[in-house]
Design an enzyme around this catalytic site. Sequence first.
Site, short mmCIF file in Angstrom:
data_model
loop_
_atom_site.label_atom_id
_atom_site.label_comp_id
_atom_site.label_asym_id
_atom_site.label_seq_id
_atom_site.Cartn_x
_atom_site.Cartn_y
_atom_site.Cartn_z
N PRO A 116 14.79 13.39 -8.32
CA PRO A 116 14.05 13.66 -9.55
C PRO A 116 13.90 12.42 -10.42
O PRO A 116 14.85 11.64 -10.59
CB PRO A 116 14.90 14.73 -10.25
CG PRO A 116 15.62 15.42 -9.14
CD PRO A 116 15.89 14.35 -8.11
N GLY A 162 17.56 7.69 -9.24
CA GLY A 162 16.48 7.47 -8.28
C GLY A 162 15.87 6.08 -8.39
O GLY A 162 15.63 5.42 -7.37
N GLY A 163 15.61 5.62 -9.61
CA GLY A 163 15.05 4.29 -9.79
C GLY A 163 16.02 3.21 -9.33
O GLY A 163 15.60 2.19 -8.76
N SER A 164 17.30 3.43 -9.55
CA SER A 164 18.31 2.48 -9.09
C SER A 164 18.38 2.46 -7.57
O SER A 164 18.56 1.39 -6.96
CB SER A 164 19.69 2.84 -9.66
OG SER A 164 19.69 2.74 -11.07
N ALA A 165 18.23 3.63 -6.94
CA ALA A 165 18.19 3.69 -5.48
C ALA A 165 17.00 2.92 -4.93
O ALA A 165 17.10 2.21 -3.93
CB ALA A 165 18.16 5.15 -5.01
N ASP A 187 23.56 1.21 -12.38
CA ASP A 187 23.69 2.09 -11.23
C ASP A 187 23.25 1.45 -9.91
O ASP A 187 23.51 2.00 -8.85
CB ASP A 187 22.88 3.37 -11.44
CG ASP A 187 23.48 4.29 -12.49
OD1 ASP A 187 24.68 4.11 -12.81
OD2 ASP A 187 22.76 5.18 -12.98
N LYS A 203 22.62 9.86 -6.75
CA LYS A 203 24.06 9.98 -7.04
C LYS A 203 24.30 11.06 -8.07
O LYS A 203 23.42 11.51 -8.82
CB LYS A 203 24.61 8.65 -7.54
CG LYS A 203 23.92 8.05 -8.77
CD LYS A 203 24.38 8.59 -10.11
CE LYS A 203 23.62 8.02 -11.28
NZ LYS A 203 23.94 8.68 -12.56
#
Length: 310
Positions: free
Chosen positions: A103, A110-113, A145, A17
């Site tokens: 990244p 990214g970690g939340s995704a 997130d 995001k």
Amino acid sequence: MSHAHVADRVHVRAPGKINLFFQVGDVQDDGYHDVASAYQAVSLYEDVWAEHSDGFSITVSGTVDVAGVPADDRNLALRAARLVAQRAGYESGVHLEIVKHVPVAGGMGGGSADAAAALLACDQLWGTDLGGQELQRLAARLGADVPFSLLGGTAIGTGRGDQLSPALAKGRFDWVIVPSDEAGLSTPEVYRHLDRLREDRAADIAPPVRSPAVDPAVLQALRAGDAAVLAECVRNDLQAAALSLRPSLRAALELGDEAGALAGMVSGSGPTLAFLTAGPEAALELQVSLSASGLTALHVHGPVPGARIL
């Protein structure tokens, strides 16, 4: 628990995001901040595969540097899997295979995704059928997130950023993303540094507001699908802190501005940079220009859907 949809292996893809607008309120008694954010999910994805296992384990690889990504219970995706098992009373485990393209510690979620993908993948793998509302509730327990990573599209987040309202965005917005070739920035440290800068009344820091809110001009620009108008009202209160901690980012922001970006900003807590462009052709030109200057530049677009089973 229903077993109607139990699978052997489930593949879920979830987007990174960009925060088009990010206003940070004053620090609260619990050390957290209320925020107002306009999120947009973009076409840079995390892939998560889930398969049955006796215990809980994880492997991580990707096209980005994953050296700093934990492969134990510090990993948000593994914590997400355990939450689903706990909520559903599932007594076995899961192995998660994560392939990262967003990244790491770059301000793009990214970690939340990964966590959102793990919630959806485990629910499908185990046939627990928790439903969208319950998955969103679990997501909010994991981090601000994560609920947006499930939702995708464009949305307004308030509170800690996890109280979401979908926002209408017409058409497509083209961005060029520049990941940092240095180590990521710690989100808590960026917030702490923002608080210090505000206490010192730094010249380029706006004082905190009591009740953060997204500028109505942002919503109007999104509804109109007008990148040029949106460029006039993008904002990130964390940017000054990120630039103070990582001064080398200023030169890259200036390069993007000189090369024709409508607007350039630090994405979230950084250090990834996001440049808004007038469209696909302008994004390609900017990508080529920044690449010629020695920067890694990726052309992405939004809004795109949230976490989904493939």
